[in-house]
Design an enzyme around this catalytic site. Structure first.
Site, PDB file in Angstrom:
ATOM      1  CE  LYS A  70      16.745  23.448 -32.522  1.00  0.00           C
ATOM      2  NZ  LYS A  70      15.822  24.197 -33.380  1.00  0.00           N
ATOM      3  NE  ARG A  87      13.657  18.850 -34.945  1.00  0.00           N
ATOM      4  CZ  ARG A  87      14.746  19.478 -35.403  1.00  0.00           C
ATOM      5  NH1 ARG A  87      15.934  18.948 -35.229  1.00  0.00           N
ATOM      6  NH2 ARG A  87      14.650  20.613 -36.040  1.00  0.00           N
ATOM      7  NE  ARG A 140      19.551  28.134 -41.547  1.00  0.00           N
ATOM      8  CZ  ARG A 140      18.994  27.480 -40.537  1.00  0.00           C
ATOM      9  NH1 ARG A 140      19.470  27.609 -39.324  1.00  0.00           N
ATOM     10  NH2 ARG A 140      17.945  26.692 -40.741  1.00  0.00           N
ATOM     11  NE  ARG A 151      19.418  23.580 -43.334  1.00  0.00           N
ATOM     12  CZ  ARG A 151      19.206  23.509 -42.010  1.00  0.00           C
ATOM     13  NH1 ARG A 151      20.136  23.913 -41.176  1.00  0.00           N
ATOM     14  NH2 ARG A 151      18.069  23.047 -41.529  1.00  0.00           N
ATOM     15  NE  ARG A 173      13.372  23.140 -41.155  1.00  0.00           N
ATOM     16  CZ  ARG A 173      14.401  23.985 -41.192  1.00  0.00           C
ATOM     17  NH1 ARG A 173      14.560  24.800 -42.223  1.00  0.00           N
ATOM     18  NH2 ARG A 173      15.265  24.020 -40.211  1.00  0.00           N
TER      19      ARG A 173
END
Ligand code: AMP
Length: 223
Positions: free
Chosen positions: A8, A83, A122, A155, A166
């Site tokens: 996203k 969300r 990531r 992260r 998540r």
């Protein structure tokens, strides 16, 4: 919309420039609050670390105030908000108050194994916030930011364990919201697999089909 790791943020940044719409990532806004140690940041920190959603009362006040204020002209591409059903209700009420509306709901999709690999691979630069991926967009020098040389980090919520959580949170909370948008507005599902450029092309095609591709069109809010 779309699950964590579907791209996203990556795509929203590209659409911001290609289509000329302001991109607001709620995750980035929260991470800035955390970095600056604001009261919201202090509370939000514990939720982000665990991969939980930040409570609605805290978040919506901030989003509605900062993002949808009537003094800010032009459209907004909301990334990561709403969300939950409650957030969507608050958004609807605020949009009605400000005479704005949702023009399109874009939803990126990808299989769980792709999402997990994207999340855990990531890496980000803590200084300039540039994003990398170990497989698809590695830095020129391993572990160092191409822009500023800072040491790249993962992260804390991108670890395998938190990523799984998540994804579960997405399925249990945001999926319900998507079902609701399917009933009330046009949801454009876009395949989020493949190269970044391929996905952008699919998103632009979806926007065009939604009637939002013309240059002179000024959408007010895309989710
Ligand atoms: P993201 O960068 O979009 O993956 O979001 C990272 C984290 O920020 C999430 O796991 C949540 O802890 C928090 N967050 C982002 N958007 C929201 C939201 N709309 N509601 C509650 N928490 C959020």
């Amino acid at each position: 919309m779309g699950p964590p790791g579907v791209g996203k943020g990556t795509q929203a940044i590209r659409l911001q420039y290609l289509v000329g719409i302001r991109h607001v990532s709620i995750g980035d806004v929260l991470r800035r609050h955390i970095a600056e140690g604001t009261p919201l940041g202090v509370v939000a920190r514990t939720y982000l670390r665990k991969g939980e959603l930040v409570p609605d009362d805290l978040l919506t006040r901030m989003i509605i105030g900062q993002v949808l204020s009537p003094t800010r002209a032009g459209g907004v591409l909301l990334d990561g908000f709403p969300r939950t059903i409650d957030q969507a209700d608050t958004l609807d009420a605020a949009l009605a108050r400000y005479g704005r509306r949702i023009d399109a709901v874009l939803c990126l999709t990808a299989p769980p194994e792709t999402l997990l690999r994207r999340i855990t691979g990531r890496r980000v630069c803590p200084a300039c916030l540039a994003a990398y991926h170990l497989d698809t967009a590695p830095p020129q020098v391993p572990g160092a930011c191409d822009n500023c040389g800072e040491r790249l980090v993962q992260r804390s919520d991108d670890s395998h364990r938190i990523a799984l959580h998540r994804l579960a949170v997405y399925t249990s909370q945001t999926q319900l919201l998507l079902d609701r948008y399917e009933q009330t507005s046009t949801v454009h599902r876009v395949d989020g697999t493949g190269s970044v450029a391929d996905v952008t092309a699919r998103l632009l095609a979806a926007l065009y089909l939604a009637g939002l591709g013309e240059q002179d069109r000024q959408p007010t809010a895309w989710v």
